[in-house]
Write a protein that holds these residues in place. Structure first.
Motif, PDB file in Angstrom:
ATOM      1  N   UNK A 133       0.810  -1.214   0.000  1.00 47.08           N
ATOM      2  CA  UNK A 133       0.000   0.000   0.000  1.00 47.08           C
ATOM      3  C   UNK A 133       0.843   1.263   0.000  1.00 47.08           C
ATOM      4  N   UNK A 134       2.065   1.173  -0.524  1.00 49.55           N
ATOM      5  CA  UNK A 134       2.906   2.353  -0.718  1.00 49.55           C
ATOM      6  C   UNK A 134       3.496   2.272  -2.118  1.00 49.55           C
ATOM      7  N   UNK A 141       8.979   5.796 -13.526  1.00 54.33           N
ATOM      8  CA  UNK A 141       8.781   4.367 -13.761  1.00 54.33           C
ATOM      9  C   UNK A 141       8.282   3.720 -12.472  1.00 54.33           C
ATOM     10  N   UNK A 142       7.137   3.023 -12.503  1.00 56.77           N
ATOM     11  CA  UNK A 142       6.647   2.390 -11.275  1.00 56.77           C
ATOM     12  C   UNK A 142       7.585   1.279 -10.817  1.00 56.77           C
ATOM     13  N   UNK A 143       7.838   1.248  -9.504  1.00 55.90           N
ATOM     14  CA  UNK A 143       8.696   0.217  -8.917  1.00 55.90           C
ATOM     15  C   UNK A 143       7.876  -0.997  -8.499  1.00 55.90           C
ATOM     16  N   UNK A 144       6.672  -0.775  -7.952  1.00 54.14           N
ATOM     17  CA  UNK A 144       5.849  -1.876  -7.436  1.00 54.14           C
ATOM     18  C   UNK A 144       5.465  -2.855  -8.531  1.00 54.14           C
ATOM     19  N   UNK A 145       5.432  -4.135  -8.168  1.00 50.56           N
ATOM     20  CA  UNK A 145       5.103  -5.200  -9.117  1.00 50.56           C
ATOM     21  C   UNK A 145       3.844  -5.933  -8.659  1.00 50.56           C
ATOM     22  N   UNK A 146       2.736  -5.794  -9.388  1.00 51.64           N
ATOM     23  CA  UNK A 146       1.520  -6.537  -9.044  1.00 51.64           C
ATOM     24  C   UNK A 146       1.648  -8.000  -9.448  1.00 51.64           C
ATOM     25  N   UNK A 147       0.846  -8.862  -8.823  1.00 48.78           N
ATOM     26  CA  UNK A 147       0.869 -10.305  -9.102  1.00 48.78           C
ATOM     27  C   UNK A 147       2.308 -10.801  -9.107  1.00 48.78           C
ATOM     28  N   UNK A 148       2.987 -10.548  -7.999  1.00 50.83           N
ATOM     29  CA  UNK A 148       4.397 -10.900  -7.890  1.00 50.83           C
ATOM     30  C   UNK A 148       4.553 -12.279  -7.260  1.00 50.83           C
ATOM     31  N   UNK A 150       6.430 -13.290  -4.912  1.00 45.29           N
ATOM     32  CA  UNK A 150       6.579 -13.326  -3.454  1.00 45.29           C
ATOM     33  C   UNK A 150       5.540 -12.516  -2.705  1.00 45.29           C
ATOM     34  N   UNK A 151       5.148 -11.356  -3.201  1.00 44.66           N
ATOM     35  CA  UNK A 151       4.197 -10.527  -2.472  1.00 44.66           C
ATOM     36  C   UNK A 151       3.619  -9.451  -3.354  1.00 44.66           C
ATOM     37  N   UNK A 152       2.328  -9.191  -3.205  1.00 45.27           N
ATOM     38  CA  UNK A 152       1.652  -8.203  -4.017  1.00 45.27           C
ATOM     39  C   UNK A 152       2.256  -6.813  -3.815  1.00 45.27           C
ATOM     40  N   UNK A 153       2.545  -6.131  -4.930  1.00 48.59           N
ATOM     41  CA  UNK A 153       3.133  -4.804  -4.868  1.00 48.59           C
ATOM     42  C   UNK A 153       4.610  -4.788  -4.525  1.00 48.59           C
ATOM     43  N   UNK A 154       5.304  -5.900  -4.703  1.00 49.88           N
ATOM     44  CA  UNK A 154       6.722  -6.065  -4.374  1.00 49.88           C
ATOM     45  C   UNK A 154       7.533  -4.873  -4.887  1.00 49.88           C
ATOM     46  N   UNK A 155       8.304  -4.254  -3.993  1.00 48.97           N
ATOM     47  CA  UNK A 155       8.970  -2.981  -4.277  1.00 48.97           C
ATOM     48  C   UNK A 155      10.456  -3.103  -3.950  1.00 48.97           C
ATOM     49  N   UNK A 156      11.217  -3.613  -4.883  1.00 48.75           N
ATOM     50  CA  UNK A 156      12.652  -3.822  -4.709  1.00 48.75           C
ATOM     51  C   UNK A 156      13.386  -2.572  -5.189  1.00 48.75           C
ATOM     52  N   UNK A 157      14.140  -1.933  -4.291  1.00 43.00           N
ATOM     53  CA  UNK A 157      14.882  -0.720  -4.634  1.00 43.00           C
ATOM     54  C   UNK A 157      16.390  -0.929  -4.582  1.00 43.00           C
TER      55      UNK A 157
END
Length: 736
Positions: A133-134, A141-148, A150-157
């Motif tokens: 939810x962040x 460019x969006x960082x979050x990955x839907x339907x990932x 490991x976890x919904x909205x996965x945000x690897x920086x």
């Protein structure tokens, strides 16, 4: 206040006392793009979204730049939104790249696994897991990955290079039409510098075989400016199984004038691999089976890559200002984890492999123009975004020592979404302005599963209103009222699935786009010279909560929730060479109804929800050749298990909620300018060497030496991932 926090603040005051006896340097620090802060400039190179939302033409009062944050009166649409600068990133020691987001007041960044995995995030009563939810964007460019995997909205920086960042804009709450998926708790947009004032050569070596090298520059090429950077890094960490984290990271960004505006072409590439020590049961440490930094599944780890391409144009068009962007991203992940050890499979263990290969493409943009209406100054903004994810394949496998034993699921997923949004900002009176916005979004999901019962298509759409009322300024103080609706998308596999991938038992499909509804009252003031201070009280309702599922290492939907909280943010610069920052936040999260699968929940606290946080620091900048800073971060206790939902070691359910402990970290750094172009920096992370946990869970697991007959459902226990002990990092920086 905890003793560790008091000690940290005392050390900060001691540093201040030493600094007060030194002579200041009056020159302004260089910004990464070669500019320097000046009065009347509210933001670096590009206008902030907050500026666009209110309309730059509506702001006539001169703005003074103060400290690490550009949060002056008149620059944002809420008390909780703002901008932080490259100077704050430079002054604050960072253990991990993603900790640049910890500069957002109230946000906590931590880790429960190996360094190459996405971090764990907490904000506004959320355990955001890896970003659910962040929403975060880097150069649009969006960082979050839907339907990932490991976890919904996965945000690897891990592909972020902090030295290139010129600024970051942040928002909290669903009040902004520009922000879409995953932004109910908040959002951040990170921007790289267009150019560097000098070539940069940087080398760092530190504890636990930490090593990092960076070279960056921005020569003139082809009538424009080419920003380039190449980074390599390695670390082992304090773990008994060395992390052996290696990464290679690169950036190419070419900017040149084109027509009435500027064209930007961007390419980035990242590759990393690592071993992981995941959270372990407290009983394994207490019994001496492993040490504080030991592992019970030494083959955990993985690798990941991400390549980004983007083209953007920004300039004057059709009587307004237009920004348009297209992008394409290639991403891959192999992740091996074991969170329950021998609970499911007493022979081979519970290690699993989560993998995916993904391409996604998209476009976004907005057009802003000003006009007059009924004697009022009005700013209009219209925008769009669209995204297409092809995830082929995405899989979950049972493994042992990274060797596949069986396939749990193996799917191909296509999902698309598009949105149109608009907002109008008007100064209705000299002391009252309003922003009204609307966002319409639509999604399409197509899942082809290895089990035909879980294949299918689905679609969903939402219309989301937004509103902001701003009163003032009076005496350099303004008041805000905010309202808005947001959402997060759910995993496409959960939207189409009808049976459990492991057991084959029937399951209910999840809602595609659960909504959030929130409001906020806030105040921002500069009535005290050199101090920016803001205070806000907020509330947020969520249609469907996501909670941690230890068996899968991911999240699952649960009952609706309500969150509320208070935030207080301060940035004070009494002297050109002396800065103070202090951010305090409190939040509460509870379920607002019962859940059909987990029983009575109404009124119970949401597990893992963040409560108290405190972050503060003192920075002394360029006193002769010296600079120094101290930053403290307090992460308060959290409810891990609500009343009656967890058991003891074979005993009855808990009679009261079970809590984690708190943690306090103090980090410091000292820099010395050897020559005009050469400097050295010493960072000390966890300066007090306090023992704490980066993350704590409470769930069932079973160790290899624990009998399945005696513990058929495993043992409830604290599952902890310890904070890394004190470590030192020395950096040599050369600018030519």
């Amino acid at each position: 206040m905890p003793r560790s926090v008091r000690v940290s603040l005392a050390l900060a005051l001691l540093l201040l006392g030493v600094a007060a006896r030194a002579q200041p340097v009056t020159s302004s620090p260089d910004l990464p793009d070669g500019g320097s802060p000046s009065a009347g400039s509210a933001s670096p190179s590009l206008p902030t979204t907050q500026d666009r939302a209110l309309g730059a033409a509506l702001l006539s009062e001169q703005i003074e730049v103060v400290g690490h944050y550009l949060n002056q009166v008149g620059t944002s649409a809420s008390a909780s939104a703002g901008t932080y600068t490259s100077e704050l990133i430079k002054d604050r020691p960072l253990l991990r790249p993603a900790e640049v987001l910890e500069l957002v007041p109230g946000l906590i960044v931590t880790q429960h696994s190996g360094a190459g995995k996405a971090n764990q995030f907490f904000l506004r009563g959320f355990n955001l897991d890896h970003g659910t939810d962040f929403a975060t964007y880097v150069e649009g460019i969006p960082v979050n990955l839907p339907t990932h995997a490991h976890g919904q909205g996965y945000m690897d920086l891990n592909w972020l290079i902090p030295e290139l960042i010129s600024r970051a804009d942040y928002w909290k709450g669903p009040y902004y039409a520009e922000n879409g998926d995953f932004s109910s708790a908040g959002a951040a947009r990170i921007y790289y510098a267009r150019e560097l004032s000098q070539m940069l050569f940087l080398g760092t070596y530190g504890s636990y075989n930490y090593a990092r090298g960076l070279v960056a520059g921005s020569p003139e090429v082809g009538g424009g400016r080419l920003l380039f950077a190449l980074e390599g890094a390695h670390q082992d960490g304090p773990w008994e199984v060395p992390e052996a984290f290696w990464k290679v990271n690169g950036v190419l960004r070419w900017t040149r004038p084109l027509g009435t505006g500027t064209l930007t072409l961007l390419g980035t590439g990242y590759w990393g691999q690592w071993n992981a020590t995941n959270q372990v049961p407290q009983r394994a440490i207490d019994s001496g089976e492993i040490g504080d930094f030991g592992s019970l599944s030494p083959s955990d780890g993985g690798w990941s890559h991400r390549f980004n391409l983007s083209a953007a144009w920004e300039g004057e068009a059709a009587g307004g200002r237009l920004r348009a962007q297209v992008y394409a991203v290639n991403y891959g992940l192999e992740l091996f984890s074991n969170f329950t050890y021998f609970l499911t499979d007493p022979v081979n263990g519970d290690q699993m492999e989560q993998m995916e290969r993904r391409w996604f493409e998209g476009t976004s943009g907005h057009w802003t123009w000003n006009s007059s209406m009924a004697g009022m100054d009005v700013s209009w903004e219209a925008g769009w975004d669209a995204r297409f994810d092809q995830i082929n394949p995405i899989g979950l496998f049972s493994t042992a020592e990274r060797k596949r034993l069986s396939t749990v699921s193996l799917d191909n997923v296509f999902q698309a979404n598009g949105a149109l949004w608009g907002q109008v900002a008007a100064r209705i009176t000299p002391w009252f302005r309003a922003v009204l916005g609307l966002r319409g979004t639509a999604y399409y999901f197509d899942v082809k599963a290895n089990n035909p019962l879980n294949s299918g298509t689905s679609s969903a759409a939402l219309l989301l209103p937004k509103a902001t009322l701003t009163f003032g300024p009076w005496a350099r103080t303004e008041l805000f009222l905010n309202f808005g609706q947001g959402y997060h998308s759910n995993d496409a596999r959960g939207i189409t699935a009808t049976v459990d991938a492991r057991t084959g038992e029937p399951i209910a499909r999840v809602t595609a786009l659960p909504k959030s509804t929130g409001g906020e009252v806030g105040v921002r003031t500069e009535i005290i010279p050199h101090l920016q201070s803001s205070l806000d009280v907020w509330i947020l309702y969520l249609d469907s909560e996501l909670v941690w599922d230890a068996d899968e290492g991911t999240t699952r939907p649960s009952a609706p929730t309500r969150r509320l909280g208070v935030e207080w943010a301060n940035s004070y610069q009494p002297l050109p060479w002396l800065l103070f920052d202090l951010n305090v936040a409190w939040s509460q999260a509870v379920f607002t109804s019962d859940d059909a699968t987990t029983g009575e929940l109404k009124g119970q606290p949401v597990p893992e929800a963040i409560g108290w946080t405190l972050a503060g620091g003192v920075t002394i900048r360029q006193l002769g050749p010296w600079s120094a800073s101290l930053f403290v971060r307090y992460f308060g206790p959290r409810v891990l298990c609500t009343e009656g939902t967890c058991g003891g070691t074979g005993g009855p359910a808990n009679a009261t909620p079970i809590y984690s402990t708190s943690s306090t970290l103090l980090n410091g750094q000292v820099s010395y300018q050897l020559t005009k172009n050469v400097s050295v920096t010493l960072e000390v992370l966890n300066l007090l060497n306090l023992k704490a946990n980066d993350i704590t869970y409470y769930y069932q697991s079973r160790l290899k030496n624990e009998s399945p007959a005696q513990y058929p459902d495993g043992i409830w226990d604290y599952m902890i991932h310890p904070t890394e002990p004190i470590q030192f990092r020395g950096t040599l920086t050369v600018r030519l």
